[in-house]
Write a protein that holds these residues in place. Structure first.
Motif, PDB file in Angstrom:
ATOM      1  N   PHE A   1       4.541 -15.106 111.172  1.00 31.74           N
ATOM      2  CA  PHE A   1       4.988 -15.295 109.545  1.00 31.74           C
ATOM      3  C   PHE A   1       6.337 -15.444 109.480  1.00 31.74           C
ATOM      4  N   THR A   2       7.302 -15.098 110.294  1.00 34.61           N
ATOM      5  CA  THR A   2       8.662 -15.530 110.072  1.00 34.61           C
ATOM      6  C   THR A   2       8.860 -16.942 110.323  1.00 34.61           C
ATOM      7  N   ALA A   3       8.171 -17.465 111.375  1.00 38.70           N
ATOM      8  CA  ALA A   3       8.067 -18.872 111.513  1.00 38.70           C
ATOM      9  C   ALA A   3       7.585 -19.598 110.484  1.00 38.70           C
ATOM     10  N   ILE A   4       6.516 -19.211 109.718  1.00 38.03           N
ATOM     11  CA  ILE A   4       5.865 -19.836 108.575  1.00 38.03           C
ATOM     12  C   ILE A   4       6.843 -19.846 107.333  1.00 38.03           C
ATOM     13  N   VAL A   5       7.500 -18.943 107.035  1.00 43.05           N
ATOM     14  CA  VAL A   5       8.510 -18.626 105.933  1.00 43.05           C
ATOM     15  C   VAL A   5       9.864 -19.544 106.198  1.00 43.05           C
ATOM     16  N   ALA A   6      10.268 -19.633 107.415  1.00 44.14           N
ATOM     17  CA  ALA A   6      11.334 -20.487 107.994  1.00 44.14           C
ATOM     18  C   ALA A   6      10.980 -21.916 107.650  1.00 44.14           C
ATOM     19  N   TRP A   7       9.659 -22.641 107.979  1.00 44.46           N
ATOM     20  CA  TRP A   7       9.211 -23.839 107.677  1.00 44.46           C
ATOM     21  C   TRP A   7       8.929 -23.876 106.228  1.00 44.46           C
ATOM     22  N   ILE A   8       8.700 -23.141 105.316  1.00 41.45           N
ATOM     23  CA  ILE A   8       8.333 -23.085 103.917  1.00 41.45           C
ATOM     24  C   ILE A   8       9.965 -23.695 103.486  1.00 41.45           C
ATOM     25  N   PHE A   9      10.700 -22.893 103.958  1.00 37.33           N
ATOM     26  CA  PHE A   9      11.950 -23.142 103.097  1.00 37.33           C
ATOM     27  C   PHE A   9      12.967 -24.484 103.809  1.00 37.33           C
ATOM     28  N   LYS A  10      12.469 -24.606 105.122  1.00 37.30           N
ATOM     29  CA  LYS A  10      13.017 -26.182 105.446  1.00 37.30           C
ATOM     30  C   LYS A  10      12.424 -27.342 104.795  1.00 37.30           C
ATOM     31  N   THR A  11      11.287 -27.064 104.497  1.00 34.61           N
ATOM     32  CA  THR A  11      10.541 -28.219 103.996  1.00 34.61           C
ATOM     33  C   THR A  11      10.422 -28.199 102.363  1.00 34.61           C
ATOM     34  N   GLY A  12      10.840 -27.071 101.940  1.00 30.78           N
ATOM     35  CA  GLY A  12      10.807 -26.880 100.251  1.00 30.78           C
ATOM     36  C   GLY A  12       9.275 -26.689  99.635  1.00 30.78           C
ATOM     37  N   TYR A  13       8.307 -26.445 100.800  1.00 34.12           N
ATOM     38  CA  TYR A  13       6.911 -26.507 100.216  1.00 34.12           C
ATOM     39  C   TYR A  13       6.774 -25.459  99.139  1.00 34.12           C
ATOM     40  N   ARG A  14       6.138 -26.122  98.008  1.00 32.29           N
ATOM     41  CA  ARG A  14       5.868 -25.408  96.687  1.00 32.29           C
ATOM     42  C   ARG A  14       6.992 -24.799  96.092  1.00 32.29           C
ATOM     43  N   ILE A  15       8.157 -24.993  96.554  1.00 30.44           N
ATOM     44  CA  ILE A  15       9.449 -24.440  95.947  1.00 30.44           C
ATOM     45  C   ILE A  15      10.304 -25.511  95.247  1.00 30.44           C
TER      46      ILE A  15
ATOM     47  N   ALA B   1       0.519  -7.391  98.207  1.00 27.30           N
ATOM     48  CA  ALA B   1       0.532  -7.499  96.853  1.00 27.30           C
ATOM     49  C   ALA B   1       1.932  -7.429  96.278  1.00 27.30           C
ATOM     50  N   ASN B   2       2.740  -6.415  96.899  1.00 24.40           N
ATOM     51  CA  ASN B   2       4.287  -6.256  96.245  1.00 24.40           C
ATOM     52  C   ASN B   2       5.060  -7.620  96.489  1.00 24.40           C
ATOM     53  N   ALA B   3       4.691  -8.020  97.694  1.00 19.97           N
ATOM     54  CA  ALA B   3       5.636  -9.168  98.418  1.00 19.97           C
ATOM     55  C   ALA B   3       5.074 -10.421  97.501  1.00 19.97           C
ATOM     56  N   SER B   4       3.682 -10.554  97.240  1.00 18.62           N
ATOM     57  CA  SER B   4       3.247 -11.949  96.892  1.00 18.62           C
ATOM     58  C   SER B   4       3.691 -12.064  95.142  1.00 18.62           C
ATOM     59  N   PHE B   5       3.431 -10.829  94.559  1.00 18.66           N
ATOM     60  CA  PHE B   5       3.830 -10.863  93.136  1.00 18.66           C
ATOM     61  C   PHE B   5       5.467 -11.115  92.855  1.00 18.66           C
ATOM     62  N   GLY B   6       6.056 -10.377  94.023  1.00 18.25           N
ATOM     63  CA  GLY B   6       7.731 -10.271  93.837  1.00 18.25           C
ATOM     64  C   GLY B   6       8.198 -11.639  93.912  1.00 18.25           C
ATOM     65  N   ILE B   7       7.467 -12.547  94.565  1.00 16.97           N
ATOM     66  CA  ILE B   7       8.030 -14.034  94.620  1.00 16.97           C
ATOM     67  C   ILE B   7       7.414 -14.858  93.738  1.00 16.97           C
ATOM     68  N   TYR B   8       6.080 -14.488  93.373  1.00 16.01           N
ATOM     69  CA  TYR B   8       5.464 -15.456  92.589  1.00 16.01           C
ATOM     70  C   TYR B   8       5.899 -15.577  91.208  1.00 16.01           C
ATOM     71  N   PHE B   9       6.219 -14.456  90.628  1.00 15.12           N
ATOM     72  CA  PHE B   9       6.625 -14.203  89.350  1.00 15.12           C
ATOM     73  C   PHE B   9       7.901 -14.956  88.974  1.00 15.12           C
TER      74      PHE B   9
ATOM     75  N   THR C   1      12.405 -18.814  86.737  1.00 10.57           N
ATOM     76  CA  THR C   1      13.840 -18.132  87.397  1.00 10.57           C
ATOM     77  C   THR C   1      14.055 -18.431  88.876  1.00 10.57           C
ATOM     78  N   ILE C   2      12.925 -18.871  89.578  1.00  7.77           N
ATOM     79  CA  ILE C   2      13.147 -19.084  90.976  1.00  7.77           C
ATOM     80  C   ILE C   2      14.262 -20.228  91.172  1.00  7.77           C
ATOM     81  N   TYR C   3      14.484 -21.183  90.219  1.00  7.44           N
ATOM     82  CA  TYR C   3      15.192 -22.182  90.400  1.00  7.44           C
ATOM     83  C   TYR C   3      16.743 -21.796  89.974  1.00  7.44           C
ATOM     84  N   GLU C   4      16.761 -20.737  89.447  1.00  5.78           N
ATOM     85  CA  GLU C   4      18.157 -20.013  89.321  1.00  5.78           C
ATOM     86  C   GLU C   4      18.589 -19.540  90.418  1.00  5.78           C
TER      87      GLU C   4
END
Length: 253
Positions: free
Chosen positions: A237-251, A74-82, A88-91
Protein backbone atom coordinates in the motif's frame (compact mmCIF):
# COMPACT_ATOMS: atom_id res chain seq x y z
CA UNK A 1 9.90 17.45 7.44
CA UNK A 2 7.46 20.30 8.05
CA UNK A 3 6.30 19.18 11.49
CA UNK A 4 4.11 22.26 11.92
CA UNK A 5 2.07 21.31 8.85
CA UNK A 6 1.90 17.66 9.86
CA UNK A 7 0.66 18.56 13.35
CA UNK A 8 -1.89 21.05 11.97
CA UNK A 9 -3.48 18.50 9.60
CA UNK A 10 -3.26 15.77 12.24
CA UNK A 11 -5.00 17.92 14.86
CA UNK A 12 -7.70 18.92 12.37
CA UNK A 13 -8.46 15.27 11.57
CA UNK A 14 -8.48 14.28 15.23
CA UNK A 15 -10.80 17.21 16.02
CA UNK A 16 -13.16 15.96 13.31
CA UNK A 17 -13.32 12.63 15.14
CA UNK A 18 -14.39 14.52 18.25
CA UNK A 19 -17.17 16.24 16.33
CA UNK A 20 -18.40 12.90 14.95
CA UNK A 21 -17.95 10.92 18.16
CA UNK A 22 -21.19 8.99 17.74
CA UNK A 23 -20.25 7.75 14.27
CA UNK A 24 -16.53 7.18 14.77
CA UNK A 25 -16.40 5.69 18.28
CA UNK A 26 -19.72 5.07 20.00
CA UNK A 27 -21.50 3.34 17.11
CA UNK A 28 -18.72 0.76 16.43
CA UNK A 29 -18.40 0.03 20.15
CA UNK A 30 -22.15 -0.55 20.50
CA UNK A 31 -22.22 -2.76 17.39
CA UNK A 32 -19.33 -4.86 18.67
CA UNK A 33 -20.93 -5.12 22.10
CA UNK A 34 -24.01 -6.60 20.46
CA UNK A 35 -21.81 -9.30 18.93
CA UNK A 36 -20.54 -10.14 22.40
CA UNK A 37 -24.06 -10.29 23.80
CA UNK A 38 -25.50 -12.42 20.99
CA UNK A 39 -22.58 -14.66 20.04
CA UNK A 40 -20.55 -14.58 23.23
CA UNK A 41 -23.29 -14.92 25.85
CA UNK A 42 -26.45 -16.25 24.16
CA UNK A 43 -24.95 -18.59 21.56
CA UNK A 44 -21.43 -18.97 22.92
CA UNK A 45 -22.61 -20.62 26.13
CA UNK A 46 -23.83 -23.56 24.01
CA UNK A 47 -20.67 -23.87 21.91
CA UNK A 48 -17.77 -26.02 23.17
CA UNK A 49 -14.48 -24.38 24.02
CA UNK A 50 -12.11 -23.67 21.14
CA UNK A 51 -8.51 -24.68 21.85
CA UNK A 52 -9.40 -24.61 25.54
CA UNK A 53 -10.79 -21.07 25.35
CA UNK A 54 -14.43 -20.10 25.84
CA UNK A 55 -16.13 -19.15 22.61
CA UNK A 56 -16.89 -15.64 23.85
CA UNK A 57 -13.22 -14.99 24.63
CA UNK A 58 -12.19 -16.57 21.32
CA UNK A 59 -14.32 -14.01 19.49
CA UNK A 60 -12.59 -10.95 20.96
CA UNK A 61 -9.54 -10.68 18.63
CA UNK A 62 -11.65 -11.32 15.54
CA UNK A 63 -14.25 -8.72 16.46
CA UNK A 64 -11.58 -6.14 17.29
CA UNK A 65 -9.94 -6.84 13.93
CA UNK A 66 -13.30 -6.52 12.15
CA UNK A 67 -13.84 -3.04 13.61
CA UNK A 68 -10.20 -2.10 13.10
CA UNK A 69 -10.19 -2.89 9.37
CA UNK A 70 -13.48 -1.19 8.57
CA UNK A 71 -12.86 1.91 10.66
CA UNK A 72 -9.27 2.37 9.46
CA UNK A 73 -10.47 2.34 5.87
CA UNK A 74 -13.45 4.58 6.58
CA UNK A 75 -11.47 7.17 8.54
CA UNK A 76 -8.66 7.49 6.02
CA UNK A 77 -10.81 7.34 2.88
CA UNK A 78 -13.23 10.05 4.06
CA UNK A 79 -10.37 12.13 5.44
CA UNK A 80 -8.70 12.52 2.03
CA UNK A 81 -11.86 12.35 -0.09
CA UNK A 82 -13.56 15.30 1.60
CA UNK A 83 -10.81 17.79 0.61
CA UNK A 84 -11.14 16.47 -2.95
CA UNK A 85 -14.91 16.93 -2.81
CA UNK A 86 -14.69 20.51 -1.52
CA UNK A 87 -11.66 21.45 -3.63
CA UNK A 88 -9.41 22.25 -0.69
CA UNK A 89 -7.05 19.47 -1.81
CA UNK A 90 -5.56 21.96 -4.29
CA UNK A 91 -4.72 24.37 -1.47
CA UNK A 92 -2.87 21.56 0.27
CA UNK A 93 -1.03 20.59 -2.92
CA UNK A 94 0.04 24.20 -3.53
CA UNK A 95 1.15 24.71 0.08
CA UNK A 96 4.75 24.04 1.17
CA UNK A 97 3.76 20.54 2.29
CA UNK A 98 5.30 17.45 0.73
CA UNK A 99 3.39 14.36 -0.30
CA UNK A 100 5.05 12.43 2.51
CA UNK A 101 3.81 14.95 5.05
CA UNK A 102 0.26 14.71 3.69
CA UNK A 103 0.27 10.94 3.94
CA UNK A 104 1.79 10.96 7.44
CA UNK A 105 -0.84 13.46 8.60
CA UNK A 106 -3.96 11.80 7.21
CA UNK A 107 -2.88 8.18 7.67
CA UNK A 108 -1.45 8.93 11.12
CA UNK A 109 -4.73 10.48 12.29
CA UNK A 110 -6.82 7.63 10.85
CA UNK A 111 -4.56 5.00 12.42
CA UNK A 112 -4.62 6.80 15.79
CA UNK A 113 -8.42 6.82 15.80
CA UNK A 114 -8.48 3.11 14.91
CA UNK A 115 -6.01 2.18 17.66
CA UNK A 116 -8.05 4.14 20.22
CA UNK A 117 -11.21 2.39 19.02
CA UNK A 118 -9.53 -1.02 19.23
CA UNK A 119 -8.41 -0.39 22.81
CA UNK A 120 -11.89 0.81 23.80
CA UNK A 121 -13.45 -2.33 22.32
CA UNK A 122 -10.85 -4.44 24.13
CA UNK A 123 -11.77 -2.77 27.43
CA UNK A 124 -15.48 -3.20 26.66
CA UNK A 125 -14.98 -6.90 25.89
CA UNK A 126 -13.64 -7.38 29.41
CA UNK A 127 -17.11 -6.54 30.70
CA UNK A 128 -18.63 -9.50 28.84
CA UNK A 129 -16.01 -12.26 28.76
CA UNK A 130 -12.87 -13.22 30.74
CA UNK A 131 -9.85 -11.86 28.89
CA UNK A 132 -6.16 -12.58 28.86
CA UNK A 133 -3.42 -11.05 26.75
CA UNK A 134 -0.47 -13.42 26.69
CA UNK A 135 1.77 -11.13 24.63
CA UNK A 136 0.71 -7.50 25.17
CA UNK A 137 3.61 -5.98 23.19
CA UNK A 138 2.86 -8.20 20.21
CA UNK A 139 -0.81 -7.32 20.55
CA UNK A 140 0.03 -3.60 20.35
CA UNK A 141 2.38 -4.23 17.42
CA UNK A 142 -0.28 -6.04 15.40
CA UNK A 143 -2.84 -3.40 16.41
CA UNK A 144 -0.67 -0.52 15.19
CA UNK A 145 0.60 -2.27 12.05
CA UNK A 146 -2.91 -3.25 10.99
CA UNK A 147 -4.28 0.23 11.67
CA UNK A 148 -1.53 1.93 9.65
CA UNK A 149 -1.73 -0.61 6.82
CA UNK A 150 -5.47 -0.33 6.30
CA UNK A 151 -5.45 3.41 6.84
CA UNK A 152 -3.08 3.51 3.85
CA UNK A 153 -5.56 1.31 1.98
CA UNK A 154 -8.36 3.69 2.92
CA UNK A 155 -6.24 6.62 1.73
CA UNK A 156 -5.92 4.88 -1.65
CA UNK A 157 -9.69 4.33 -1.81
CA UNK A 158 -10.30 7.99 -0.95
CA UNK A 159 -8.06 9.08 -3.84
CA UNK A 160 -9.67 6.59 -6.23
CA UNK A 161 -13.30 7.33 -5.34
CA UNK A 162 -15.16 9.95 -7.34
CA UNK A 163 -18.37 9.75 -5.29
CA UNK A 164 -19.44 9.06 -1.73
CA UNK A 165 -20.98 5.73 -2.72
CA UNK A 166 -17.61 4.45 -3.95
CA UNK A 167 -16.14 4.98 -0.49
CA UNK A 168 -18.37 2.12 0.71
CA UNK A 169 -18.04 -0.34 -2.17
CA UNK A 170 -14.74 -2.00 -1.28
CA UNK A 171 -15.29 -2.10 2.53
CA UNK A 172 -18.81 -3.53 2.16
CA UNK A 173 -18.29 -5.92 -0.76
CA UNK A 174 -14.71 -7.06 -0.16
CA UNK A 175 -13.24 -6.28 3.26
CA UNK A 176 -16.22 -7.22 5.44
CA UNK A 177 -16.85 -10.59 3.69
CA UNK A 178 -13.12 -11.43 3.81
CA UNK A 179 -13.10 -10.63 7.53
CA UNK A 180 -16.12 -12.81 8.24
CA UNK A 181 -14.54 -15.63 6.22
CA UNK A 182 -11.11 -15.04 7.72
CA UNK A 183 -11.63 -16.74 11.07
CA UNK A 184 -13.29 -13.96 13.05
CA UNK A 185 -15.90 -16.33 14.44
CA UNK A 186 -14.14 -19.68 14.10
CA UNK A 187 -10.78 -21.38 13.73
CA UNK A 188 -10.02 -22.49 10.19
CA UNK A 189 -8.83 -25.79 11.71
CA UNK A 190 -12.46 -26.90 11.91
CA UNK A 191 -12.93 -26.53 8.15
CA UNK A 192 -12.60 -29.45 5.71
CA UNK A 193 -9.08 -29.79 4.22
CA UNK A 194 -10.02 -28.15 0.90
CA UNK A 195 -11.52 -25.08 2.58
CA UNK A 196 -8.58 -24.83 4.98
CA UNK A 197 -6.31 -24.52 1.95
CA UNK A 198 -8.68 -22.05 0.27
CA UNK A 199 -8.80 -19.94 3.44
CA UNK A 200 -5.03 -19.42 3.25
CA UNK A 201 -5.61 -17.30 0.14
CA UNK A 202 -7.65 -14.88 2.27
CA UNK A 203 -5.19 -12.20 3.46
CA UNK A 204 -7.33 -11.35 6.49
CA UNK A 205 -6.69 -14.85 7.91
CA UNK A 206 -3.09 -13.88 8.62
CA UNK A 207 -4.08 -10.63 10.34
CA UNK A 208 -6.64 -12.27 12.62
CA UNK A 209 -4.44 -15.30 13.32
CA UNK A 210 -1.46 -13.21 14.41
CA UNK A 211 -3.65 -10.94 16.52
CA UNK A 212 -5.36 -13.90 18.22
CA UNK A 213 -1.97 -15.46 18.95
CA UNK A 214 -0.99 -12.34 20.89
CA UNK A 215 -4.00 -12.98 23.17
CA UNK A 216 -4.00 -16.72 23.73
CA UNK A 217 -0.85 -18.13 22.15
CA UNK A 218 -2.86 -20.05 19.53
CA UNK A 219 -2.91 -19.37 15.81
CA UNK A 220 -4.20 -20.85 12.57
CA UNK A 221 -0.91 -19.99 10.84
CA UNK A 222 2.58 -19.26 12.14
CA UNK A 223 2.86 -15.89 13.88
CA UNK A 224 6.02 -15.23 11.85
CA UNK A 225 4.09 -15.66 8.61
CA UNK A 226 1.33 -13.40 9.95
CA UNK A 227 3.86 -10.67 10.75
CA UNK A 228 5.54 -10.99 7.34
CA UNK A 229 2.19 -10.81 5.55
CA UNK A 230 1.14 -7.74 7.55
CA UNK A 231 4.40 -5.96 6.74
CA UNK A 232 4.02 -7.06 3.12
CA UNK A 233 0.59 -5.43 2.88
CA UNK A 234 2.05 -2.28 4.45
CA UNK A 235 4.83 -2.18 1.86
CA UNK A 236 2.37 -2.81 -0.99
CA UNK A 237 0.00 0.00 0.00
CA UNK A 238 2.92 2.35 0.62
CA UNK A 239 4.19 1.65 -2.89
CA UNK A 240 0.73 2.33 -4.36
CA UNK A 241 0.45 5.64 -2.50
CA UNK A 242 3.93 6.62 -3.75
CA UNK A 243 2.85 5.81 -7.31
CA UNK A 244 -0.33 7.87 -6.92
CA UNK A 245 1.59 10.99 -5.93
CA UNK A 246 4.28 10.38 -8.53
CA UNK A 247 1.76 10.19 -11.36
CA UNK A 248 -0.86 12.55 -9.91
CA UNK A 249 -3.55 9.90 -10.36
CA UNK A 250 -6.95 11.52 -9.70
CA UNK A 251 -5.27 14.40 -7.89
CA UNK A 252 -3.80 16.71 -10.47
CA UNK A 253 -6.40 16.10 -13.16
Amino acid sequence: MNLHAVCAIYRFEMARAGRTLMQSIISPVISTSLYFVVFGAAIGSRIPETHGISYGAFLVPGLIMLSLLTQSIANASFGIYFPKFTGTIYELLSAPVSYLELVVSYVGAAATKSVILGLIILATAGLFVPLQVAHPLWMLLFLVLTSVTFSLFGFIIGIWADGFEKLQIIPLLIITPLTFLGGSFYSIDILPPFWQTAALFNPVVYLISGFRWSFYGIADVSVGISLVMTIGFLALFTAIVAWIFKTGYRIKA
